[in-house]
Design a protein around this motif. Sequence first.
Motif, short mmCIF file in Angstrom:
data_model
loop_
_atom_site.label_atom_id
_atom_site.label_comp_id
_atom_site.label_asym_id
_atom_site.label_seq_id
_atom_site.Cartn_x
_atom_site.Cartn_y
_atom_site.Cartn_z
N ILE A 124 0.84 -1.20 0.00
CA ILE A 124 0.00 0.00 0.00
C ILE A 124 0.87 1.25 0.00
O ILE A 124 0.64 2.20 -0.77
N LEU A 125 1.90 1.27 0.87
CA LEU A 125 2.80 2.43 0.95
C LEU A 125 3.59 2.62 -0.33
O LEU A 125 3.81 3.74 -0.78
N LEU A 126 4.02 1.50 -0.93
CA LEU A 126 4.78 1.58 -2.18
C LEU A 126 3.93 2.20 -3.29
O LEU A 126 4.41 3.06 -4.04
N ILE A 127 2.68 1.76 -3.40
CA ILE A 127 1.78 2.31 -4.41
C ILE A 127 1.50 3.79 -4.13
O ILE A 127 1.44 4.61 -5.05
N TYR A 128 1.36 4.14 -2.86
CA TYR A 128 1.06 5.52 -2.48
C TYR A 128 2.23 6.45 -2.79
O TYR A 128 2.04 7.57 -3.27
#
Length: 308
Positions: A44-48
Motif C-alpha cells: 500500500i505504501l509503495l503504491i502511495y
Amino acid sequence: MEMRNATSDFILLGLFKHTRSHLFLFVLVLTISIASLIGNTFLILLIYRDHRLHTPMYILLSQLSLMDVMLVLTIVPKMASGFLAGKRSISLTGCGLQIFVSITLDGGESFLLTAMSYDRYVAVCHPLRYPTLMNWQRCLQMTMGSWFMGAADGLMQAVAILSFPFCSVREINHFFCEAPIVVRLACTDTSVFENAMYICCVLMLLVPFSLILTSYSLILAAVLHMRSIEARKKAFATCSSHLTVVGLFYGAAIFIYMRPKSYRSANHDKVMSAFYTIFTPVLNPLIYSLRNNEVKEALKRWLGKFAN
C-alpha cells in the motif's frame, strides 16, 4: 432448550489445542499473519509513494491489500488472545462485528477482483481507449461500489443473524464468528434464512466470477490474435498474477459457502477458513510483487533512496 439473554457471550473454541504440535502451528500462523500485515502494508505504501504506480490497476490493488489487512486484524488478534491468555469469550457485539467485517471484505474483494479483471480487459483489448474507459472517475466508482455492496451484504447478514434467539449452548467450534457457524446455534428454525444466505452467497460469488471468466476469455482471444510474441508475453504477464489471486480466493470461498450441509465438518470449515483469512492475504503481495515488473522496479527505486 433454554435461551440466552442478550448480554451472554459466545465461547470460541479456537483453532488450536495446548499441545506441542499445535503450539508450533500457532507460532507458524502468527508468523504468517505478521508477514501478511507487513507485506500488504508495504505494498500500500509503495503504491502511495511511487507516482508511476498511480494508475487504476494499482489503486485497485492497494484496496485489495487494505481488505487483506483489515481481515487479518479482525480475526487473528482475538484468536491469539484466546490461545495465549485463555480469553475465549466474545461478546454479542464483538461477534456481530466479526460477522459484518468478514462478510463485507469477502463480498468487497469479490467485486474488486471483478473490477481488476475489467481493467485488464480494457488494457489488453482496447489499449487506445484505456484512458477513456478506465479513467479516475470509473476507478473511484468501482472502488466505492465494491466497498458499498460488500458492506450492505455484511450489515444485512449480521443484523439478521444476531436477531435470532440463541440457546444456552453458546460454544462456537471455530476461531472466529463466521456466519454459517453462528447460525447453527440459534434456537429457532433458520432454514429460510440459511436458504436466503446460500442464494446470496451464490450471487455474490458466481456473478462476479462469471464476469471475470468472460473478461479473461475475451483477453485470451485477443492475445491469440496478436502477431508479436513479445506482446503476447507481456499480456500474459500482466494477467497471470490476477488470475492466480482469483483462483485462490474463489476456490476457498466456493468450498466454504457453497458446499451442501452433508459435506461439511467443523475441522474442514476451520482449515478452509484459516486458508482464506490467514494464508491467502500473505500470498497476494508476494504474487503481485514477484510476478510484476512495475512493482519490482518501484521497489528498487524506493530501496535506492534509502541506500543513498
